[in-house]
Design a protein around this motif. Structure first.
Motif, PDB file in Angstrom:
ATOM      1  N   TYR A 335       0.817  -1.215   0.000  1.00 53.89           N
ATOM      2  CA  TYR A 335       0.000   0.000   0.000  1.00 53.89           C
ATOM      3  C   TYR A 335       0.853   1.268   0.000  1.00 53.89           C
ATOM      4  CZ  TYR A 335      -3.884  -3.157   0.704  1.00 53.89           C
ATOM      5  OH  TYR A 335      -4.810  -4.158   0.525  1.00 53.89           O
ATOM      6  N   TRP A 336       2.161   1.108   0.203  1.00 57.87           N
ATOM      7  CA  TRP A 336       3.092   2.241   0.178  1.00 57.87           C
ATOM      8  C   TRP A 336       3.958   2.254  -1.088  1.00 57.87           C
ATOM      9  CZ3 TRP A 336       3.101   6.211   3.601  1.00 57.87           C
ATOM     10  CH2 TRP A 336       2.397   6.030   4.797  1.00 57.87           C
ATOM     11  N   LYS A 337       3.783   1.255  -1.957  1.00 62.06           N
ATOM     12  CA  LYS A 337       4.612   1.160  -3.159  1.00 62.06           C
ATOM     13  C   LYS A 337       3.821   1.578  -4.397  1.00 62.06           C
ATOM     14  CE  LYS A 337       7.382  -2.715  -1.421  1.00 62.06           C
ATOM     15  NZ  LYS A 337       7.655  -4.168  -1.574  1.00 62.06           N
ATOM     16  N   LYS A 338       4.528   2.093  -5.390  1.00 60.13           N
ATOM     17  CA  LYS A 338       3.874   2.515  -6.627  1.00 60.13           C
ATOM     18  C   LYS A 338       3.712   1.313  -7.558  1.00 60.13           C
ATOM     19  CE  LYS A 338       5.112   7.381  -6.381  1.00 60.13           C
ATOM     20  NZ  LYS A 338       5.728   8.544  -7.042  1.00 60.13           N
ATOM     21  N   GLU A 339       2.748   0.458  -7.191  1.00 58.64           N
ATOM     22  CA  GLU A 339       2.481  -0.746  -7.970  1.00 58.64           C
ATOM     23  C   GLU A 339       1.025  -0.851  -8.427  1.00 58.64           C
ATOM     24  OE1 GLU A 339       3.785  -4.176  -5.845  1.00 58.64           O
ATOM     25  OE2 GLU A 339       5.855  -3.471  -5.639  1.00 58.64           O
ATOM     26  N   ALA A 340       0.142  -0.087  -7.807  1.00 58.30           N
ATOM     27  CA  ALA A 340      -1.276  -0.178  -8.154  1.00 58.30           C
ATOM     28  C   ALA A 340      -1.543   0.497  -9.501  1.00 58.30           C
ATOM     29  CB  ALA A 340      -2.127   0.484  -7.066  1.00 58.30           C
ATOM     30  N   THR A 341      -2.543  -0.011 -10.203  1.00 61.09           N
ATOM     31  CA  THR A 341      -3.004   0.625 -11.436  1.00 61.09           C
ATOM     32  C   THR A 341      -4.512   0.772 -11.372  1.00 61.09           C
ATOM     33  OG1 THR A 341      -3.211  -1.491 -12.580  1.00 61.09           O
ATOM     34  CG2 THR A 341      -1.119  -0.329 -12.804  1.00 61.09           C
ATOM     35  N   ASP A 342      -5.046   1.770 -12.072  1.00 60.89           N
ATOM     36  CA  ASP A 342      -6.496   1.980 -12.073  1.00 60.89           C
ATOM     37  C   ASP A 342      -7.036   1.758 -13.481  1.00 60.89           C
ATOM     38  OD1 ASP A 342      -5.649   4.234 -13.424  1.00 60.89           O
ATOM     39  OD2 ASP A 342      -6.987   5.599 -12.368  1.00 60.89           O
ATOM     40  N   TRP A 343      -8.318   2.025 -13.657  1.00 61.21           N
ATOM     41  CA  TRP A 343      -8.959   1.806 -14.961  1.00 61.21           C
ATOM     42  C   TRP A 343      -8.234   2.548 -16.077  1.00 61.21           C
ATOM     43  CZ3 TRP A 343     -10.736   5.730 -18.044  1.00 61.21           C
ATOM     44  CH2 TRP A 343     -10.811   6.987 -17.446  1.00 61.21           C
ATOM     45  N   GLY A 344      -7.779   3.765 -15.775  1.00 60.22           N
ATOM     46  CA  GLY A 344      -7.180   4.598 -16.809  1.00 60.22           C
ATOM     47  C   GLY A 344      -5.809   4.129 -17.258  1.00 60.22           C
ATOM     48  N   TYR A 345      -5.154   3.318 -16.441  1.00 61.04           N
ATOM     49  CA  TYR A 345      -3.832   2.815 -16.796  1.00 61.04           C
ATOM     50  C   TYR A 345      -3.919   1.987 -18.089  1.00 61.04           C
ATOM     51  CZ  TYR A 345       0.759   0.607 -16.234  1.00 61.04           C
ATOM     52  OH  TYR A 345       2.047   0.170 -16.420  1.00 61.04           O
ATOM     53  N   ASP A 346      -5.029   1.270 -18.241  1.00 60.58           N
ATOM     54  CA  ASP A 346      -5.225   0.444 -19.428  1.00 60.58           C
ATOM     55  C   ASP A 346      -6.142   1.088 -20.464  1.00 60.58           C
ATOM     56  OD1 ASP A 346      -3.695  -1.822 -18.497  1.00 60.58           O
ATOM     57  OD2 ASP A 346      -5.336  -2.223 -17.109  1.00 60.58           O
ATOM     58  N   TRP A 347      -7.141   1.841 -19.997  1.00 56.95           N
ATOM     59  CA  TRP A 347      -8.229   2.212 -20.890  1.00 56.95           C
ATOM     60  C   TRP A 347      -8.328   3.700 -21.208  1.00 56.95           C
ATOM     61  CZ3 TRP A 347      -9.749  -1.961 -23.103  1.00 56.95           C
ATOM     62  CH2 TRP A 347      -9.745  -3.173 -22.402  1.00 56.95           C
ATOM     63  N   ALA A 348      -7.598   4.550 -20.526  1.00 56.91           N
ATOM     64  CA  ALA A 348      -7.709   5.993 -20.792  1.00 56.91           C
ATOM     65  C   ALA A 348      -7.249   6.318 -22.211  1.00 56.91           C
ATOM     66  CB  ALA A 348      -6.881   6.776 -19.792  1.00 56.91           C
ATOM     67  N   PRO A 349      -7.853   7.324 -22.858  1.00 52.35           N
ATOM     68  CA  PRO A 349      -7.368   7.775 -24.163  1.00 52.35           C
ATOM     69  C   PRO A 349      -5.909   8.208 -24.065  1.00 52.35           C
ATOM     70  CG  PRO A 349      -9.477   8.789 -23.621  1.00 52.35           C
ATOM     71  CD  PRO A 349      -9.012   8.086 -22.387  1.00 52.35           C
ATOM     72  N   GLU A 350      -5.202   8.170 -25.173  1.00 57.37           N
ATOM     73  CA  GLU A 350      -3.769   8.455 -25.162  1.00 57.37           C
ATOM     74  C   GLU A 350      -3.457   9.821 -24.563  1.00 57.37           C
ATOM     75  OE1 GLU A 350      -0.994   6.742 -25.725  1.00 57.37           O
ATOM     76  OE2 GLU A 350      -2.282   4.974 -25.885  1.00 57.37           O
TER      77      GLU A 350
END
Length: 498
Positions: A335-350
């Motif tokens: 929970y302290w590391k930069k490893e999480a991704t959200d919906w936009g990591y895969d699906w956000a427009p460029e």
């Protein structure tokens, strides 16, 4: 004899100097949550660090009045609580609502089903029932209502509840579906009546509803789960000509109505329409926002614009969570590391990808809440209070993280660092507190402060970087020095005795 007198003189000077130093020193309590393992731990001893920050509080510079902090009652959370042993169920509710816990003061729930329900359901199951003679909250009786009642029993101070619909029943919509579509104009009055009937039904159960958001995410959610679309004008017209007058006529004119209820990047066009004139502004008590537009940007310019458009109205963050992510079980370090991704990591427009990098979950919460408080937001509400190890249950399998994760089969509970992050604000910054001004010499140390109704001052600091810092905190010619660790969140309480 002279030697004795000299010693007495030295001792007197030392005592007077010590007294003077005590008089000029702030009396504080420091609580820290950190990547190194502190969990809302009270700190007594501090080591001097090379990096020094000065923070000067200015209580005469007042900003917004705090409404509260908290989370959402969802059917998923309530169902999970019912599948735990009573001691574990009570432990969770006490941790969220008791004074010795996070002491949540502002909460949300859903009207009809949402993605964090076990299935699709409506309080208006009979098609064509325009007068809602068959309105029923039976679906809420087994799980949702008992959770709310038990939370109220644990809460000494009480808390506000606002409710949000994700969708009307399909028979009221132009696409006859739970997902997407719009409310048919001929059901505007029926849908307004729905809100009034909901207030009646929950009041009968002994639960007072403080207010509503008109519609969860009126832009939709990509046509995935329950949704109902409104344009800014359509929502404003519905509130001005149907919902507001109906609640007023039924004796509920004091209930809070919050418009919009989606991401901050679209905020300007919505507040321009909601507060277009005196008549439309009459029924809107404020604006609701979500955080899913970015994992790190809290959109200060948009928040300031919304405040300036309606400076005497509420501005409340009504939903945020670590979304599109299966929770990590009993591993605080994640929970302290930069490893999480959200919906936009895969699906956000460029052109929007840069808003959704990998991130640290604690950073996302702490940065957003402090950023909101420093830009006129008066309330901040998390999403689900409890989820399972998969990040559900969720009928659409839209997995997310909650501050408390449970394993019902093994009857185990995991309080993630997100729980302690929320508590740094909800426990120490109480309703009716006033956010105050401060001067901060280090732009890498986030800081906010508020004066509570009892006169105590809560200062929240967030150091997301690897360098520990010494902080010199001053207030009205008094000061105190302490340190904050690397990757740490602190709440400092300045006593009313100062």
């Amino acid at each position: 004899m002279r030697r004795i007198n000299f010693i007495i003189l030295i001792m007197t000077v030392a005592i007077l100097t010590g007294c003077n130093e005590d008089q000029n020193k702030l009396n504080i309590e420091v609580y820290e949550t950190s990547a190194k393992g502190n969990k809302l731990t009270e700190l007594k001893k501090f080591e001097k660090k090379d990096s020094i920050v000065t923070i000067k509080l200015n209580p005469t510079e007042e900003f917004q009045t705090i409404t509260g902090f908290g989370g959402a009652f969802t059917e998923s959370s309530a169902y999970l609580l019912n599948n735990l042993s009573k001691p574990n169920r009570d432990t969770i509710l006490q941790a969220y609502f008791a004074k010795e816990g996070a002491n949540y003061s502002l909460t949300r729930t859903h009207m009809n089903s949402c993605d964090f329900s076990l299935n699709n359901y409506s309080y208006t199951p009979v098609e064509g029932d325009v007068n809602l003679e068959h309105f029923t909250i039976e679906e809420d009786m087994d799980d949702l209502i008992p959770m709310i009642k038990d939370a109220l029993a644990f809460s000494e101070d009480g808390f506000k509840i606002f409710a949000s619909p994700w969708s009307a029943a399909p028979w009221m919509k132009d696409n006859n579906s739970w997902v997407g579509g719009k409310l048919l104009p001929e059901y505007n009055d029926t849908w307004a009546l729905f809100f009034s009937k909901y207030l009646d039904a929950y009041k009968k159960e002994g639960i007072e509803i403080w207010g509503f958001t008109v519609e969860n995410e009126p832009h939709g959610n990509g046509n995935n789960w329950e949704s109902m679309h409104f344009s800014p004008k359509e929502m404003t017209d519905f509130v001005q000509f149907h919902l507001g007058p109906k609640l007023e006529a039924d004796g509920y004119g004091d209930k809070i109505i919050l418009g919009y209820d989606q991401n901050r990047a679209g905020l300007k066009e919505w507040v321009d329409e909601m507060f277009r004139d005196e008549e439309s502004s009459k029924y809107f008590h404020g604006t609701a926002i979500h955080w899913y537009e970015s994992t790190y940007d809290y959109f200060p310019e948009d928040l300031q614009y919304a405040h300036n458009k309606a400076p005497n109205k509420y501005l409340i963050e009504t939903e945020g969570c670590i979304d599109s992510q299966v929770p990590v079980w009993k591993d605080d370090a994640w929970y302290w590391k930069k490893e999480a991704t959200d919906w936009g990591y895969d699906w956000a427009p460029e052109d929007q990808k840069h808003l959704h990098p990998k991130y640290s979950p604690v950073n996302r919460y702490a940065r957003d809440i402090i950023g909101c408080l420093n830009n006129w937001v008066d309330g901040w509400v998390d999403w689900n209070m409890v989820l399972d190890r998969q990040g559900g249950p969720n009928w659409f399998e839209n997995w997310c993280v909650a501050p408390v994760i449970v394993d019902p089969e093994k009857d185990e509970v995991y309080f993630t660092p997100l729980y302690h992050t929320m508590a740094h604000f909800s426990k120490f910054i109480r309703p009716e507190a006033k956010v105050i001004g401060l001067e901060n010499s280090d732009d890498k140390l986030m800081a906010t402060a508020a004066v509570n109704p009892d006169g105590s001052i809560a200062v929240v600091l967030f150091n997301e970087f690897e360098t520990p810092k010494t902080v010199n905190l001053s207030l009205n010619e008094k000061n105190v020095e302490f340190s904050i660790d690397a990757q740490a969140l602190q709440t400092i309480i300045i006593s009313t005795k100062n």
